[in-house]
Structures are given as C-alpha cells and as structure tokens.
Design a protein around this motif. Structure first.
Motif, PDB file in Angstrom:
ATOM      1  N   PRO A   1      -5.131  -5.405   2.332  1.00 39.56           N
ATOM      2  CA  PRO A   1      -5.170  -3.941   2.302  1.00 39.56           C
ATOM      3  C   PRO A   1      -3.804  -3.352   1.957  1.00 39.56           C
ATOM      4  O   PRO A   1      -2.770  -3.836   2.414  1.00 39.56           O
ATOM      5  N   GLN A   2      -3.812  -2.326   1.143  1.00 40.22           N
ATOM      6  CA  GLN A   2      -2.577  -1.679   0.704  1.00 40.22           C
ATOM      7  C   GLN A   2      -2.260  -0.487   1.618  1.00 40.22           C
ATOM      8  O   GLN A   2      -3.152   0.085   2.253  1.00 40.22           O
ATOM      9  N   THR A   3      -0.989  -0.114   1.678  1.00 40.68           N
ATOM     10  CA  THR A   3      -0.552   0.943   2.586  1.00 40.68           C
ATOM     11  C   THR A   3       0.147   2.042   1.813  1.00 40.68           C
ATOM     12  O   THR A   3       1.152   1.783   1.140  1.00 40.68           O
ATOM     13  N   TRP A   4      -0.393   3.257   1.911  1.00 37.96           N
ATOM     14  CA  TRP A   4       0.224   4.433   1.276  1.00 37.96           C
ATOM     15  C   TRP A   4       0.148   5.586   2.276  1.00 37.96           C
ATOM     16  O   TRP A   4      -0.761   6.413   2.216  1.00 37.96           O
ATOM     17  N   ASP A   5       1.087   5.642   3.214  1.00 36.64           N
ATOM     18  CA  ASP A   5       1.018   6.594   4.330  1.00 36.64           C
ATOM     19  C   ASP A   5       2.283   7.439   4.430  1.00 36.64           C
ATOM     20  O   ASP A   5       3.389   6.945   4.196  1.00 36.64           O
ATOM     21  N   ILE A   6       2.094   8.697   4.821  1.00 37.88           N
ATOM     22  CA  ILE A   6       3.203   9.580   5.171  1.00 37.88           C
ATOM     23  C   ILE A   6       2.859  10.231   6.506  1.00 37.88           C
ATOM     24  O   ILE A   6       1.837  10.915   6.625  1.00 37.88           O
ATOM     25  N   VAL A   7       3.706  10.000   7.497  1.00 35.93           N
ATOM     26  CA  VAL A   7       3.504  10.554   8.846  1.00 35.93           C
ATOM     27  C   VAL A   7       4.525  11.659   9.066  1.00 35.93           C
ATOM     28  O   VAL A   7       5.735  11.427   8.937  1.00 35.93           O
ATOM     29  N   ILE A   8       4.039  12.848   9.382  1.00 34.67           N
ATOM     30  CA  ILE A   8       4.900  14.016   9.559  1.00 34.67           C
ATOM     31  C   ILE A   8       4.760  14.504  10.996  1.00 34.67           C
ATOM     32  O   ILE A   8       3.674  14.925  11.416  1.00 34.67           O
ATOM     33  N   GLU A   9       5.843  14.452  11.754  1.00 32.64           N
ATOM     34  CA  GLU A   9       5.845  14.926  13.138  1.00 32.64           C
ATOM     35  C   GLU A   9       6.615  16.240  13.211  1.00 32.64           C
ATOM     36  O   GLU A   9       7.723  16.347  12.682  1.00 32.64           O
TER      37      GLU A   9
END
Length: 307
Positions: free
Chosen positions: A226-234
């Motif tokens: 599985p590929q990962t393309w994530d942006i987490v904004i806190e």
C-alpha cells in the motif's frame, strides 16, 4: 459556447495515456487533434515525431507538454513563439529560471502559460483549505511514500540531474501544502541519494512558517505494498487529515463527503478558463521548495538502486 480549444499533446508516456488522453477526449472544451512523441502515439490521431512537425502539419490552438522536465523548455518556448497556449505538466521545468523566461515569452506573445499542479484539484484540497481558514496551526506532518518501480518502471530520466528523483511525487505533496498552508520555508533536511544515481530516492525535510509552526515532510520511493500520500494538519480547533493524495478528507476523525476524483478534469477546466480570460497561471512555489531542498539539505549517499 465558444468552439472547443484544439490541442496537441506532446510526450506520450504513462501520464499522458492514463490521464491527459481520456480527459481531453471526454472534455467538451477541448478537441485533441494530434500528438508528438519520439516513440508513442495516440490511437486514432495523427502522430508526429516532433513538436515542430506537429505545429507545421496541424491546426491547433494549444499544446500540453508531458515530456521530462529537462527537455521541456525548448518545446514550450517554440510553442509560445508560435502563438500557442501552453500547459506544462508538473514540474513546470528543470529550473526556476527557465520557467520565468517562459512566463515572459507568454506575456509578450499574448498567450496563456499554465504551470499545472494536478494534485491541487484533488477532491479534498479545497475543503481542507476552507477548514484551515481562520485557525491557528500547531503542526503539520506530510508523508508521501510510494514504489518507484511501479510508478516509473525503467524511466532513467527521473534519476538524472533535473529529473528530481523522489521529488517527482513529492512535489505533489508540496503543491497541496502550498495551496492550503501559509507561506513556509525549509530549515533543515536530508536527501538520500543512491550511489549510482544523481537524484534522491528519499528526503526528510523540516519546514516552518513565519509563526514558527513545525512542518515535517518525509518522501520515500522505496515503499512497496500500500502506498502512502497523507497530510496531517493539527490546529487550535481540531485535526484534519488529507489522505490518498488529497482525495479523502477526515476532520476530527469524521470522513467528509467529497465528489469523485477528477484531478485532470479540473486541471483542464482551469486551463480553458485561463485561455478564455487571456490570463496565465505560473505558480512556482512547489518547485521553489524543491530547489531549496537541493540548496539547504544535507546529501547522504545510500546503497545503489536498480530497477
């Protein structure tokens, strides 16, 4: 409605076949007239071996350039000087300076130049930008990991100077981040470069905005499965997660309703709007961050990589 824009496609590789051709053929705003490529062709269309031959033989209004960035400047300049509107696949060039020259040529010729960033048209990007508005950022984490053997099999140009290596996908993350976040800059980083390659296979980058908000990005081309393309904004008022390259958005754990994926349709709709308005859109912010990484980050040699 005005007549469809007659467009030629230059560089018939994977991205042209997977995205540009089907979107252009389905669009009421464009007519795909011909292609130009040293090796590839588009079924059912006149195929030429060079842009110059295509321009001489076909009646077109615009060209979309999908060749590797190292060779795109000459083609873009030729098309602009011929009075054609030009869409540049990402990245818009191998250097910032060449893109500025193209911007000036387009202005002088009175035609449209569009430095396109397809990931900005992912379904979750605009809602994420709207959600962030008015909130105070606490931290941002960007993780972009994929398998280069799957996405770019046998493509040597991406490992050469100007090919950008892992920044070829990583710039997609940067295009989203620059569309959503306030301006930010690189403070530290490491580029992992295979012993037999000129471009990095991985990058670990630390950024900050003017308020000192930490923004951390990890790009890696060695991920299998599985590929990962994530942006987490806190923020001070909750947490947003853009995943699947921006096509999914969760806010405080709740999935948000979004329209189906239509990145390249949005890209070409924007191009058509620019042509109709007689305007250009040449935002180089994502490419500037890549250039800064090559300037500011430490290079570390890692084991050789072969396809």
């Amino acid at each position: 409605m005005s007549d469809p824009i007659r467009i030629g496609l230059v560089g018939i590789g994977k991205i042209a076949r997977d995205q540009h051709v089907p979107v252009l053929r389905a669009s009421p705003r464009f007519t795909l007239v011909a292609s130009a490529s040293r090796h590839g062709r588009v079924e059912g269309l006149p195929g030429h071996t060079s842009l110059e031959d295509m321009l001489a033989a076909e009646t077109i209004d615009a060209v979309a350039l999908c060749q590797p960035p190292q060779v795109r400047f000459a083609a873009a300049r030729t098309a602009l000087l011929a009075g054609k509107h030009v869409l540049l696949e990402k990245p818009p060039g191998a250097t910032l300076a060449e893109v500025e020259i193209l911007r000036a040529v387009a202005r002088d010729q009175g035609v449209t130049l569009f430095a396109s960033w397809h990931s900005r048209h992912a379904a979750g990007v605009a809602p994420a930008r709207a959600w962030c508005d008015g909130k105070t950022l606490r931290r941002v984490a960007i993780t972009w990991k994929e398998d280069v053997r799957y996405w770019h099999p046998g493509q040597d140009w991406i490992w050469q100077a100007g090919g950008m290596g892992v920044f070829d996908p990583g710039i997609n993350a940067l295009s989203i981040a620059t569309a959503i976040l306030p301006p930010f800059f690189l403070t530290d980083g490491t580029l992992e470069v295979p012993a037999n390659r000129a471009a990095p296979i991985a990058a670990d980058l630390t950024f900050a905005d003017a308020a000192g908000t930490p923004i951390h990005a990890v790009f890696d081309w060695r991920q299998t499965g599985p590929q990962t393309w994530d942006i987490v904004i806190e923020t001070d008022a909750g947490r947003a997660v853009l995943s699947e390259g921006g096509s999914m958005l969760t806010i405080d754990g709740a999935a948000q309703p979004l329209p189906p994926e239509a990145e390249y349709r949005g890209l070409y709709d924007h191009f058509a709007d620019l042509v109709a308005a007689g305007e250009s859109d040449v935002d180089v912010a994502p490419l500037r961050h890549v250039a800064d990484a090559f300037l500011r980050a430490t290079r570390r040699e890692v084991e050789a990589f072969d396809d």
